[in-house]
Write a protein that holds these residues in place. Structure first.
Motif, PDB file in Angstrom:
ATOM      1  N   GLN A  94      10.792  41.629  18.980  1.00 20.93           N
ATOM      2  CA  GLN A  94      10.678  42.731  18.025  1.00 20.93           C
ATOM      3  C   GLN A  94      11.716  42.640  16.909  1.00 20.93           C
ATOM      4  N   LEU A  95      12.888  42.091  17.198  1.00 23.13           N
ATOM      5  CA  LEU A  95      13.950  42.018  16.197  1.00 23.13           C
ATOM      6  C   LEU A  95      13.751  40.880  15.206  1.00 23.13           C
ATOM      7  N   PHE A  96      13.209  39.758  15.663  1.00 18.13           N
ATOM      8  CA  PHE A  96      13.208  38.555  14.829  1.00 18.13           C
ATOM      9  C   PHE A  96      11.827  38.098  14.366  1.00 18.13           C
ATOM     10  N   PHE A  97      10.780  38.807  14.769  1.00 20.01           N
ATOM     11  CA  PHE A  97       9.423  38.449  14.368  1.00 20.01           C
ATOM     12  C   PHE A  97       8.713  39.670  13.780  1.00 20.01           C
ATOM     13  N   ARG A  98       7.633  39.375  13.065  1.00 18.64           N
ATOM     14  CA  ARG A  98       6.715  40.414  12.649  1.00 18.64           C
ATOM     15  C   ARG A  98       5.293  39.952  12.970  1.00 18.64           C
ATOM     16  N   PRO A  99       4.443  40.860  13.477  1.00 24.55           N
ATOM     17  CA  PRO A  99       3.053  40.493  13.768  1.00 24.55           C
ATOM     18  C   PRO A  99       2.259  40.319  12.478  1.00 24.55           C
ATOM     19  N   VAL A 100       1.522  39.232  12.387  1.00 19.05           N
ATOM     20  CA  VAL A 100       0.709  38.945  11.197  1.00 19.05           C
ATOM     21  C   VAL A 100      -0.735  38.692  11.647  1.00 19.05           C
ATOM     22  N   LEU A 101      -1.637  39.494  11.119  1.00 20.46           N
ATOM     23  CA  LEU A 101      -3.063  39.314  11.393  1.00 20.46           C
ATOM     24  C   LEU A 101      -3.617  38.344  10.355  1.00 20.46           C
ATOM     25  N   ILE A 102      -4.014  37.157  10.809  1.00 20.44           N
ATOM     26  CA  ILE A 102      -4.556  36.125   9.919  1.00 20.44           C
ATOM     27  C   ILE A 102      -6.072  36.110  10.105  1.00 20.44           C
ATOM     28  N   GLU A 103      -6.814  36.317   9.011  1.00 18.68           N
ATOM     29  CA  GLU A 103      -8.271  36.390   9.085  1.00 18.68           C
ATOM     30  C   GLU A 103      -8.898  35.472   8.047  1.00 18.68           C
ATOM     31  N   ASP A 104     -10.016  34.851   8.438  1.00 15.96           N
ATOM     32  CA  ASP A 104     -10.739  33.957   7.542  1.00 15.96           C
ATOM     33  C   ASP A 104     -12.194  34.367   7.371  1.00 15.96           C
ATOM     34  N   GLY A 105     -12.502  35.600   7.738  1.00 12.97           N
ATOM     35  CA  GLY A 105     -13.869  36.091   7.586  1.00 12.97           C
ATOM     36  C   GLY A 105     -14.756  35.852   8.777  1.00 12.97           C
ATOM     37  N   LYS A 106     -14.279  35.118   9.784  1.00 18.46           N
ATOM     38  CA  LYS A 106     -15.070  34.853  10.986  1.00 18.46           C
ATOM     39  C   LYS A 106     -14.610  35.771  12.112  1.00 18.46           C
ATOM     40  N   LYS A 107     -15.540  36.133  12.965  1.00 24.42           N
ATOM     41  CA  LYS A 107     -15.216  36.991  14.096  1.00 24.42           C
ATOM     42  C   LYS A 107     -14.359  36.235  15.106  1.00 24.42           C
TER      43      LYS A 107
END
Length: 345
Positions: A79-92
């Protein structure tokens, strides 16, 4: 690894429609946006992260690995050293499973041990493509050259071992040896499951690894021809450096961990990165896993293959796993915001 990593969907009929390239987006989330985050065993995720993070060359990742090696509180560390990133390319999103098969074999041929696992011959190193599966198995190019590692007792299990890319072989005296991916002949994979559907033997929703195995065993001659429909052929290498209690080697040349390792598409997800999994369907999973493997069939930003474990039961579980959901990559803080499509400032 090859396309085992490949999982159940390798055996079903794939859509023939063209896939149009979609814009890739990166959205920075909060940890409170991750379903089930508070309940996970973050220590197990940190232990798995530590298996491969020393091999990461990037300065950001090296610094985080050095901190992780001091064994901080796992949840605080992420939690201190990362951030969640949602990576999307249009596919389910699609989650499948893979496993390490166990076969029976012998270091010498004879009796039921008739199907060799080969090392890659020198002349195949630069030849793309080289001989097809049919030419290798029905011809004489490999014979009498000492390229055999071990002989196994089941042709169709050998075929599926080649799809998984690694496995264990139990010898007659109870000893076990481990084999790993040692190269391929350069031919494109052709689905034998799709071929069964094309012939009208099964419908697409009926096809699974077990269905294919049963059909080949019931129809030995036609089954051999069916397996030859796939010209792709995998060679192996013997791996004696990995202890029996550890998983097979993944794409990072380190052991993978059951229930904590995933195979990803490195075009979107950095190898070695923590990835939060929200798998829906039967047996939902909310868990922090580590991207430590790849597969030729694992393509896309929201595509992951979960390593289930070793043996037949793991194989059955892996074969049933084909579910939607969401995966969120944990990136070092500065990198997370630098790659965000619309930075969440």
């Amino acid at each position: 690894m090859i396309g085992r990593a490949a999982a159940a969907f390798l055996f079903v009929l794939t859509a023939a429609t063209a896939v149009h390239a979609e814009e890739v987006t990166h959205t920075v989330l909060d940890f409170q946006d991750l379903k089930g985050w508070e309940e996970d065993d973050h220590e197990k995720a940190l232990d798995t992260f530590l298996l491969t993070c020393p091999d990461l060359d990037d300065p950001d990742w090296r610094a985080l690995c050095a901190l992780a090696q001091q064994k901080p509180d796992a949840k605080d560390f992420f939690q201190l050293f990362f951030r969640p990133v949602l990576i999307e390319d249009g596919k389910k999103a699609l989650f499948t499973g893979y496993f390490e098969p166990e076969l029976n074999g012998s270091l010498s041929p004879g009796g039921r041990y008739r199907y060799p696992l080969y090392r890659k011959p020198p002349e195949a190193q630069g030849a793309v493509p080289w001989l097809s599966r049919r030419e290798i198995e029905a011809g004489v190019a490999m014979q009498g050259r000492g390229l055999e590692i071990v002989w196994v007792d089941d042709l169709v299990e050998k075929f599926f071992l080649q799809i998984q890319g690694s496995g264990r072989v139990t010898l007659p005296d109870g000893r076990k040896i481990r084999v790993g991916y040692g190269g391929a002949n350069g031919h494109e994979y052709r689905s034998v499951g799709a071929e069964l559907v094309r012939r009208g033997i099964y419908q697409a929703h009926q096809v699974s690894a077990q269905v294919i195995k049963n059909w080949v065993r019931r129809n030995p001659a036609a089954g051999q021809e069916l397996l030859w429909h796939n010209p792709s052929y995998v060679f192996f290498r013997r791996i004696d450096s990995v202890p029996a209690h550890m998983g097979p080697l993944g794409a990072m040349n380190r052991s993978v961990t059951a229930g904590r390792t995933i195979a990803v598409d490195p075009a979107y997800v950095p190898l070695g990165a923590p990835v939060w999994i929200e798998k829906e369907g039967a047996g939902p999973i909310r868990r922090l896993m580590i991207a430590q493997d790849t597969g030729s069939a694992i393509k896309g930003a929201q595509r992951a293959d979960i390593f289930i474990g070793t043996g037949d039961e793991a194989g059955r579980k892996a074969g049933r796993l084909r579910d939607p959901g969401r995966m969120v990559v944990l990136l070092p803080i500065q990198r997370a915001y630098a790659t965000a499509t619309e930075p969440n400032l």
